[in-house]
Design an enzyme around this catalytic site. Structure first.
Site, PDB file in Angstrom:
ATOM      1  CG  ASN A   2      -0.117   0.293   2.425  1.00 19.89           C
ATOM      2  OD1 ASN A   2       0.744   0.074   2.475  1.00 19.89           O
ATOM      3  ND2 ASN A   2      -1.015   0.088   3.580  1.00 19.89           N
ATOM      4  CB  THR A   5       6.978   2.518   5.143  1.00 21.29           C
ATOM      5  OG1 THR A   5       6.671   1.339   5.164  1.00 21.29           O
ATOM      6  CG2 THR A   5       6.146   2.837   6.683  1.00 21.29           C
ATOM      7  CB  ALA A  14       4.941  -5.418   9.638  1.00 22.89           C
ATOM      8  CE1 TYR A  55       7.662  -4.846  14.246  1.00 23.94           C
ATOM      9  CE2 TYR A  55       9.920  -5.013  15.405  1.00 23.94           C
ATOM     10  CZ  TYR A  55       9.373  -5.300  14.451  1.00 23.94           C
ATOM     11  OH  TYR A  55       9.715  -5.982  13.393  1.00 23.94           O
TER      12      TYR A  55
HETATM   13  P1  NAD Z   1       9.747  -1.303   5.436  1.00 23.77           P
HETATM   14  O1  NAD Z   1       8.715  -0.470   6.144  1.00 23.77           O
HETATM   15  O2  NAD Z   1      10.634  -0.648   4.540  1.00 23.77           O
HETATM   16  O3  NAD Z   1       8.705  -2.370   4.607  1.00 23.77           O
HETATM   17  C1  NAD Z   1       7.251  -2.792   4.975  1.00 23.77           C
HETATM   18  C2  NAD Z   1       6.379  -2.828   3.689  1.00 23.77           C
HETATM   19  O4  NAD Z   1       5.207  -2.895   4.005  1.00 23.77           O
HETATM   20  C3  NAD Z   1       6.194  -1.330   2.919  1.00 23.77           C
HETATM   21  O5  NAD Z   1       6.555  -1.234   1.640  1.00 23.77           O
HETATM   22  C4  NAD Z   1       4.974  -0.907   3.252  1.00 23.77           C
HETATM   23  O6  NAD Z   1       4.360   0.210   2.450  1.00 23.77           O
HETATM   24  C5  NAD Z   1       4.250  -2.022   3.153  1.00 23.77           C
HETATM   25  N1  NAD Z   1       2.889  -2.128   4.211  1.00 23.77           N
HETATM   26  C6  NAD Z   1       2.829  -1.950   5.434  1.00 23.77           C
HETATM   27  N2  NAD Z   1       1.595  -2.317   6.024  1.00 23.77           N
HETATM   28  C7  NAD Z   1       0.976  -2.706   4.767  1.00 23.77           C
HETATM   29  C8  NAD Z   1      -0.344  -3.074   4.538  1.00 23.77           C
HETATM   30  N3  NAD Z   1      -1.270  -3.063   5.700  1.00 23.77           N
HETATM   31  N4  NAD Z   1      -0.757  -3.492   3.354  1.00 23.77           N
HETATM   32  C9  NAD Z   1       0.173  -3.366   2.288  1.00 23.77           C
HETATM   33  N5  NAD Z   1       1.439  -2.985   2.438  1.00 23.77           N
HETATM   34  C10 NAD Z   1       1.882  -2.480   3.788  1.00 23.77           C
HETATM   35  O7  NAD Z   1      10.148  -2.330   6.290  1.00 23.77           O
HETATM   36  P2  NAD Z   1      11.436  -3.245   6.340  1.00 23.77           P
HETATM   37  O8  NAD Z   1      12.515  -2.638   7.304  1.00 23.77           O
HETATM   38  O9  NAD Z   1      11.682  -3.652   5.123  1.00 23.77           O
HETATM   39  O10 NAD Z   1      10.811  -4.581   7.136  1.00 23.77           O
HETATM   40  C11 NAD Z   1      10.059  -5.604   6.506  1.00 23.77           C
HETATM   41  C12 NAD Z   1       9.780  -6.704   7.524  1.00 23.77           C
HETATM   42  O11 NAD Z   1      10.866  -6.990   8.441  1.00 23.77           O
HETATM   43  C13 NAD Z   1       8.708  -5.901   8.660  1.00 23.77           C
HETATM   44  O12 NAD Z   1       7.553  -6.900   8.720  1.00 23.77           O
HETATM   45  C14 NAD Z   1       9.597  -5.789   9.900  1.00 23.77           C
HETATM   46  O13 NAD Z   1       8.736  -6.004  11.004  1.00 23.77           O
HETATM   47  C15 NAD Z   1      10.516  -6.983   9.557  1.00 23.77           C
HETATM   48  N6  NAD Z   1      11.779  -6.844  10.348  1.00 23.77           N
HETATM   49  C16 NAD Z   1      12.419  -5.611  10.052  1.00 23.77           C
HETATM   50  C17 NAD Z   1      13.771  -5.520  10.628  1.00 23.77           C
HETATM   51  C18 NAD Z   1      14.784  -4.494  10.293  1.00 23.77           C
HETATM   52  O14 NAD Z   1      15.880  -4.217  10.774  1.00 23.77           O
HETATM   53  N7  NAD Z   1      14.600  -3.590   9.215  1.00 23.77           N
HETATM   54  C19 NAD Z   1      14.305  -6.288  11.914  1.00 23.77           C
HETATM   55  C20 NAD Z   1      13.471  -7.465  11.948  1.00 23.77           C
HETATM   56  C21 NAD Z   1      12.199  -7.551  11.479  1.00 23.77           C
END
Ligand code: NAD
Ligand code: UDP
Length: 334
Positions: A32, A35, A75, A141
């Protein structure tokens, strides 16, 4: 058949989409763009803009695509924000998982690889952290992600939807050619913030606390390169494709680096002074998080390519130098 990547426009999702396509997979993306960035999605993937919680929209995507398995990154993941707005996190993260599993079950899609997190463990009782250690999150979270793991477990019991939960430690770096990278607004993660200071976009880094029970007093974390993480998702998919049962795996390097060591490494890599000061502790930060990651190596056959934080920071710096404004520098940005 296609792999459906939810959150494929985000930081980790976009790198995984890229690796899936490099490995010959047919990929569809749902995001969506709350982010994420449209420009981050590999142009060979089919993109559906919409919300995971919107079941009508998701049913249309599942009707249109012949989906073999789902990789779920979509998420919210900013810990301090989750302390202030817990319901936003339970709604999007946990609520999103319920809608998704209903749609998957209705379409007989029975495989899911899920982005879980070290935040599900909370303050560890022992280091390194094993998959079997207690999961007691210290923030909403982590709690929202633990609930998602539990919901998947019961959906496996009831409907036979098999899952792999990948519990990431600290993810950093970018595709080494600099074409995609990390671009969050606001940025909260240590490595990109340090590089914003190196690039002159911020005056200084504030290190959150130097009175922890660690060798130099600052928090210790375990860093894993985003492409190594992406590869683990492909291995997890294969693991489910050959009929294995649901399971959870830590993804980390099994090596800890303190915040001060990360700052020194970034100074080495960038050649910039990177001014820094000490600040108070950030709420909810465990002192040390280091993964036991031998299970993923042994069972999934995961072999991380980046075992040095300097190399990880180098790829992030390359992205930063070539895209100072992130995806604003790219055509088609959202
Ligand atoms: P990010 O915010 O860059 O990516 C999340 C993506 O999901 C975004 O493109 C956002 O637009 C999309 N999104 C969020 N809610 C949505 C919804 N309801 N419907 C459709 N799209 C939606 O985050 P990231 O850093 O790439 O992290 C990705 C995943 O990894 C997350 O679930 C996060 O919890 C997990 N995670 C990340 C880290 C880290 O260090 N970055 C560490 C542990 C876990
Ligand atoms: N950190 C810091 N200053 C910042 C951002 C982060 O000192 O501006 C610290 C944070 O307190 C933690 C480590 O860097 O000890 C990693 O934080 P990050 O938010 O990148 O990941 P987390 O470990 O929270 O998943």
């Amino acid at each position: 058949m296609a792999i459906l990547v939810l959150g494929g426009a985000g930081y980790i999702g976009s790198h995984t989409v890229d690796r899936l396509i490099e490995n010959g997979y047919d990929v569809a993306v749902v995001d969506n763009l709350v982010t994420g960035h449209k420009a981050a999605i590999n142009s060979k993937a089919r993109f559906y803009e919409g919300d995971v919680r919107d079941k009508d929209f998701m049913n249309r995507v599942f009707d249109k695509e012949d989906i073999e398995g789902v990789i779920h990154f979509a998420a919210f993941s900013v810990v301090p924000e989750s302390m202030e707005k817990p319901l936003k996190y339970f709604d999007n993260n946990t609520g999103g998982m319920i809608s998704l599993l209903e749609v998957m079950n209705a379409h007989n899609v029975k495989k899911i690889v899920f982005s879980s997190t070290a935040a599900t463990y909370g303050e560890p009782k022992q280091i390194p952290i094993k998959e079997t250690d207690p999961q007691v999150p210290t923030n909403p979270y982590g709690e929202s992600k633990l609930a998602m793991e539990k919901i998947m477990h019961w959906s496996d019991v009831a409907y036979g939807i098999k899952f792999v939960a990948l519990r990431y430690f600290n993810v950093a770096g970018a595709k080494p050619d600099g074409s995609i990278g990390e671009d969050h607004h606001p940025e909260t993660h240590l490595v990109p913030i340090i590089l914003q200071v190196a690039a002159g976009e911020r005056d200084e880094l504030t290190i959150f606390g130097d009175d922890y029970d660690t060798p130099d007093g600052t928090n210790v974390r375990d860093y894993v390169h985003v492409l190594d993480l992406a590869d683990a998702h492909i291995l997890a998919l294969k693991y489910l494709q050959v009929g294995h049962d649901s399971d959870a795996f830590n993804l980390g390097s099994s090596t800890g680096f303190s915040n001060k060591q990360m700052l020194d490494a970034a100074r080495d890599v960038t050649g910039k002074p990177i001014p820094a000061k000490m600040g108070p502790r950030r709420a909810g930060d465990p002192s040390t998080l280091i993964a036991a990651s031998d299970k993923a190596r042994k069972i999934l056959g995961w072999k991380p390519q980046f075992d040095d934080v300097h190399e990880i920071i180098k790829t992030a710096w390359n992205w930063k130098e070539t895209h100072p404004k992130g995806y604003d520098d790219r055509k088609g940005n959202q």
